[in-house]
Design an enzyme around this catalytic site. Sequence first.
Site, PDB file in Angstrom:
ATOM      1  CG  ASP A 173      65.169  36.331  41.585  1.00 22.29           C
ATOM      2  OD1 ASP A 173      66.031  35.784  40.844  1.00 22.29           O
ATOM      3  OD2 ASP A 173      65.442  37.164  42.452  1.00 22.29           O
TER       4      ASP A 173
ATOM      5  CG  ASP B 288      71.388  40.961  44.869  1.00 18.67           C
ATOM      6  OD1 ASP B 288      70.286  40.606  44.426  1.00 18.67           O
ATOM      7  OD2 ASP B 288      72.356  40.197  45.006  1.00 18.67           O
TER       8      ASP B 288
ATOM      9  CD  GLN C 274      76.303  34.590  42.479  1.00 21.75           C
ATOM     10  OE1 GLN C 274      75.801  33.493  42.666  1.00 21.75           O
ATOM     11  NE2 GLN C 274      75.576  35.647  42.111  1.00 21.75           N
TER      12      GLN C 274
ATOM     13  CD  GLU D  26      66.684  40.313  46.371  1.00 20.52           C
ATOM     14  OE1 GLU D  26      66.075  39.301  46.010  1.00 20.52           O
ATOM     15  OE2 GLU D  26      67.863  40.266  46.775  1.00 20.52           O
TER      16      GLU D  26
ATOM     17  CG  ASP E 267      72.922  34.572  39.944  1.00 25.69           C
ATOM     18  OD1 ASP E 267      71.892  34.131  39.409  1.00 25.69           O
ATOM     19  OD2 ASP E 267      72.954  34.999  41.125  1.00 25.69           O
TER      20      ASP E 267
HETATM   21  C1  GLC Z   1      68.967  38.161  44.395  1.00 25.04           C
HETATM   22  C2  GLC Z   1      68.634  38.220  42.920  1.00 25.04           C
HETATM   23  C3  GLC Z   1      68.857  36.866  42.306  1.00 25.04           C
HETATM   24  C4  GLC Z   1      70.288  36.468  42.512  1.00 25.04           C
HETATM   25  C5  GLC Z   1      70.698  36.566  43.988  1.00 25.04           C
HETATM   26  C6  GLC Z   1      72.178  36.502  44.158  1.00 25.04           C
HETATM   27  O1  GLC Z   1      68.124  37.316  45.090  1.00 25.04           O
HETATM   28  O2  GLC Z   1      67.326  38.651  42.741  1.00 25.04           O
HETATM   29  O3  GLC Z   1      68.546  36.872  40.945  1.00 25.04           O
HETATM   30  O4  GLC Z   1      70.464  35.151  42.073  1.00 25.04           O
HETATM   31  O5  GLC Z   1      70.290  37.776  44.574  1.00 25.04           O
HETATM   32  O6  GLC Z   1      72.792  37.699  43.791  1.00 25.04           O
END
Ligand code: GLC
Length: 663
Positions: free
Chosen positions: A399, A287, A255, A329, A144
Amino acid sequence: MTRELPWPAALPPDARARVEAVLDGCPPHRRTTFALRVARWWDDLVTGLMPYADPPAVAARALELAARAYRDRDEELHELDERRSLEPDWFQRPDVIGYAAYAERLTPEGTLAGVGTAADHLRELGVRYLHLMPLLQPRPEPSDGGYAVADYRSVRADLGTMEDLRRLTTDLRRRGISLCLDLVLNHVAREHPWAQAARDGDERYRRYFHVYPDRSVSDSYERTLLEVFPDFAPGNFTWDEDLEGWVWTTFNSYQWDLAWDNPDVFCELADVILFLANQGVEVLRLDAIAFIWKRMGTQSQNEPEVHRLTQALRSLARITAPALTFKAEAIVGPNEVVHYLGVGKHHGKVSDLAYHNSLMVQVWSMLASRDSRLATHALGRFPTVPSTTAWITYLRCHDDIGWAIDDDDARSVMVDGAGHRTFLSSFYSGDFAGSTAQGLVFQHNPATGDRRISGSAASLAGLGRALDLLEQVVDQEGFDEATAAVDDAIARLLLGYAVVFGFGGIPVIWSGDEVATLNDERWAAVAAQADDNRWAHRPRLDWARVDGAQEDPTTPTGRVLAGMRHLSAVRASLPHLHASVPAKPVAAPDPGVFAVLRRHPVGPMLGLYNVTESPRTVPSWWIREQGLAVDQAIDALNGYPPNLTADGSVYLSTYQPVWLVRP
Ligand code: GLC
C-alpha cells in the site's frame, strides 16, 4: 460404556444434538477434544454475537459449521493444532521473520507451485512466515490487486488450484514456514455470487449488502464518512442499475461492503475462515477490518461491534482450528489499533497480530526530519498491548504511506501536524529541497490536503537518485559525492529495517526490499493498473538481482541483501526480542538518535539508531540510567563492545544502528 461428552451446560440441547450428529464418525478422542474446546470458548462465542438479536441461536448455527470443518480437518492439521496449543507464543519468537509478496511476482514461474523455488532465498533471510498477497478468485481486472474477491473457495486460475494451495501450505509448513493469506471481509466483488444474486433481485442476498433506494440515507452517512480513494473512487456509495439502489462501497465502486449486521453474513464468512484454515492457511490477514460495522453519525470505523464479532470468529477458529492466527489490518490511530489486539473484555480474544502502521510512518518521518522527538513521543504513548500478542512491523508494504501523524503528538513536541504532513509528502515525492526520495503522490485530496506516497523503500531512501548521480560522474569530486550518496541511501534503508527488526513483533520484509528494488518504471503499462501508482512498488522480484547480490556483496544490492540477512540472524539469536516484552521508546539526549528499550528478564536491550547523516554520540551516564553499563555491553549487531569516544560516550556513525545488550 460410552461416556458423556464434556459439553458446556449452556449449550442448548438441540444444538448439542446437531453437533453430535455431525461428529458421529469421528474417533472418541476427537469428539472429546471438540467438546472441551466448545466448553472453553462457548461464552466468548455467544457474547461476541451480542450485536445480533438472538446470540445463542447464531452461535448454535455457527457451531454446526465449526463441527463440519473440524470433522473434515486433515490429520496433519489436527497435529499442528496440538503443536500450537503447546507453543502458543510461536509467532512472538525472535526467530520468526516475515516476508510478503505477490505469488505471481515472486518467482519466474509466477504460480503457487512455483513458490517453492523461492524457498532457499527465503530461508537465507530467516523467513518463517510468508504472506502471499490476495490469490483467491477475484473479479476480472480491475480487482484492486485481488482485494475484490469473486469466489473465496477457488484460487485465481493463472496461479493454480485449491489443491495447489493445499500442497503449498503443507510444503511450506514442513520447511518451517507458515502461510498467511488475506481474508477480505469488509467487501466482495460486484461479481461475487452473493452480489450477483442481489442484482438478480433475490431479497435474501440484497440484505447481504447496504442498499438504499435513494440518496437520503446514504447522504446522511456521507456527512461523517471519510474517503479512502478520493481520486479514483470518490464517495462511499455507488448507484447500481441492477439493484436500483445505492450500494455501500467504501473502497472501489466494484467492491461492495458486506452488511455484517446480518447474521447470515457472519455465518458465511465464518465458514470461509474455517474452509481456509482447512487448506492449511495458518495466519489470516483480516483486510480492512476496521470498516465492517456501520453506524450513522460516525466514521463507521472501529465500532465496538467490530471487536465483538472478531471475538466470535476467533472463538469459532479456536474451537475448530486453534493453530489459526488472526492478524488485523486496521490502519488506524494508536488508541484504536490496540483494541484489535484486545483491550478490556476482549483481552486475548481477538487478533494476535496487528500492523504497526505508526512505527512505519515514524521511521520515514525521522529519516526525513533527522529528528527522533516526534517518534519517541508518539510511539512512547502507545497503550500497552496484551503480552500474548505481537505487532507486525514493516517499512514498506503493497500500500501507499498515509502520513498518520497525530496533531496532538506533533503539538507536544512543538511541531505543527498539518505542516509536518505536508513536509513529509513534499520530501518523499522529491519536491523538498535537498530530498533525494523518489516517491509518487497517491490520492491527493484537495479537501484535506492529504498527499499519500507510493514508492519502494529503496527509492524513498534515495538510492535511485544516488545511482543516477553515479552514472553521470565526470570527475573524482563527482565520484566521491555520488558514492557518498549511495552509501547514505543504503544506510538509510538498512537503518529503517534495523528499527523494524529491533522493535519486537514479526518484522515483515516487503518483497524486493532485500535487494533494494527501485520503483518499477513500467508500472503504468498495464491499462487496468494505470490509475493506481501503488503498482510502482509492487515489482516482480528480479532474480538476476538476487543472484548478483549473492555473488558480490560489495555492490549496493549485495550490501543490502547481506545487511538484511545479518539483521535476521542477529535478531533470531536475541531472546530480548520476544514479543511478550514491550518496546519502549526513550528520549536520548541527542534528538538525532532514536532509542528503544526492551526490558526482558534476561536483561535489557537498548536499540540506538542514528537517524541522521552525521555522527552522533550517546553519553554513558544516560545508557546507565536505562540499566546498561557501557563497559559491560556489546553491540549485538557486530558482537563487539560499542565504539566509545574519549569521554566514554557510545559513538554512532552515519545512520548506524546499535543493539546494546549484556554479553
Ligand atoms: C486494504 C489493502 C488495500 C486494499 C483495501 C481494500 O487496505 O491493504 O490494498 O485496497 O484493503 O480491500
